[in-house]
Scaffold this active site. Sequence first.
Site: not given
Ligand code: DGJ
Length: 733
Positions: A200, A367, A445, A479-480, A528, A550
Amino acid sequence: MITVSEKTERFLISTAHSSYVMGVTKERFLTHLYYGKKIRDVGAEHLFSYVMGRGFAEATYEKHPDQGNYLNTLRQEYPVSGMGDFHETCLELRQNQAKVALDLRYDHYEIRQDKAPLEGMPSAFGDEVETLIITLKDSVVPVTVELYYSVFEDSDVICRHARILNETGKALYLEKALSANLYAEHVDGGYDMISLAGCWGREHIIERRKVGHGNMTTESYRGKSDHDGCPFFALTASGMPRQSGKTYGMQLVYSGDYLGKVERDCGDQIRGSLGIHPQEFTWKLEVGDSFETPEALLVYSEEGLQGMSLSFHDFLRQHIIRSPWQFKERPILINNWEATYFNFNEEKLLDIAKDAKAAGLDMLVCDDGWFGHHRDDPSGSLGDWFVDPKKFPEGFAGYADKVHAMGLKVGLWFEPEMICELSDLYEAHPDWALCWPGREPVRCRNQWILDYSNPEVIENIYQQIATMVKTAKLDYIKWDMNRSIIDGHSAYLPEDRQGEIHHRHVLGVYALQGRLTEEFPDLLIENCSSGGGRFDAGMLYYSPQIWASDNMDPVERAEITAGTTLAFPISTLGAHMCKGVNDTTGRKLDLRSRSNMAMLGTFGVEMDITTLNPEEMEILGEQIKRYRKIQPLIESGEFRTLTRTAENGIYSAFQITNQEKTEGYLIYFIPMTKAATSPARLYLQGLKEEATYQVDKGDETLTLGGDFLMHAGLCLGMPRMDAYSEIWHFQEI
Ligand code: DGJ
């Protein structure tokens, strides 16, 4: 183009610059003969002697006259396990508890003047494509394997996948079903394996390893392609500069577990294999059923890693990314995540919207934190995709109307694959979270994975998202996906199908994204996964851009950009300008530097724009105007990494050139100033030798030949500051 010699049973696949040759041995094995620079089909049978047995001792195959480890040295097109191939095989089967050994022989072939899509999975499309289907059969165990080779001549790409049919009288279990393998031609000095590694915040960093005897891998069995790699690797002749040398590239159109493996055997043959990782995979194949592997893309280039990357970029843009946004100018967005995190409401977002409009931005993305009852931190509400009235008293549609009325587009964040214990959805459906029997799901998380093998789950999530898209007239969704799959047990699937969870999860993601893109064709989706944790050709089929990391600090982004664009086009990288003090690294950064690096991709802003002073607002406005000029080249030009700080110790440089080679941009970046170094030289690539270009180099304009720019190069000065960058424009005159 596909040519078949019936008499000698040879198959020749030709692209614009490469050839791929297969043949049938006298024992009826389908063997690989050659993959490399384009050749004419003359005398390929000569290569049979190369793939025959060698060495001494272990049994030869059947009554073959040579002594040697025959199947172990034969370059099988689709190696199977159990008959003497001791390397990475593509297929392993079980029936009840017993391993099933396979012995596949050539049966017949067919050529189609098109390419059928893969069922339920993303795959390449196009009009000018031919497909060769070679069928292999086992005479003892009635299993058929069809090998597909689709040829995209102009892009120099061959797509491969396999279909396995169970014609036995009982269910079979696939323990492994890789998509394809390839063999690298001999070069003195050998090959390096290039793969992407990281974590990450430092995704997809280029890693180069010398291919020695034995094997090396790139892999994930986290249920997604992940931060520390992606389903891609290259083999490139050792010691060559990035724009030359024999180079093979392989990537999978898939977003889940993957295994990429390179092996050099005792005879120095190099086999590269790619497919779904077998670790968390078992697939039950009922009598008469078939299984299709994901598609693998193969590229060969004589022009090194650079040539391979250019082929992949072109191919993914033309034949994988389906979105109508692919060649349209994407909206320049502002995202509130690092501006506010969870602490925002409608009023705050409308303030941001006002300044965003004034600066010349196109879209405001709201977001994480807008939904459910418990989303003031990451402890709850995933799965409850209805608006939190505390934050949006007039509903999200009411807020969206106001933003639209200001002339901005509206974007919204979702994390559709997750559920929280603290959510209405979990209260109603506790069995929808994946979880090992008798245990609580593993907490990451505070979120658990939804059981995407259950169609009811998919339907529920689809309806919730579609309602938001319709009522708020959303232009974009992010879409995360913020965790790995750990709990590999579903309350929905029977016991003998539990090994299918990881693959079924990915199929569920594809089904949902596929349905959304069909129902809302103009909706722009940005994928994402905690940054760039699921960056692959599979996701690109549904979304033309993916959040690359990020980490927006240009010092680290330069390496992330160089790594990610080894396999993927620059137009697919979500890139934002961060705050003055970066939240990930704590580094203090100049506004121009931050925004210059964000121009490498789909430019956006991710900070509280309302805190900028008038001078900073003016610079931002200028940068947005500048990006609008660069944007058409980002979307369809040729992108090259010229050099990296990791390679030369001083600077990174990137070049974008239009297809006509008449115009382009150079972006260079120096992370740390150094005293008394010689000025660095930057050699451009892919220009017209004979042409004369005007180079707008900061405060001076130079007139230089294409040959000069490529061979004598431009001199870079050493700035008196860290994290320094410049963008130069060049144009033919
Ligand atoms: C992880 C993403 O990479 C961020 O840009 C953001 O959307 C966070 N999640 C939100 O929880």
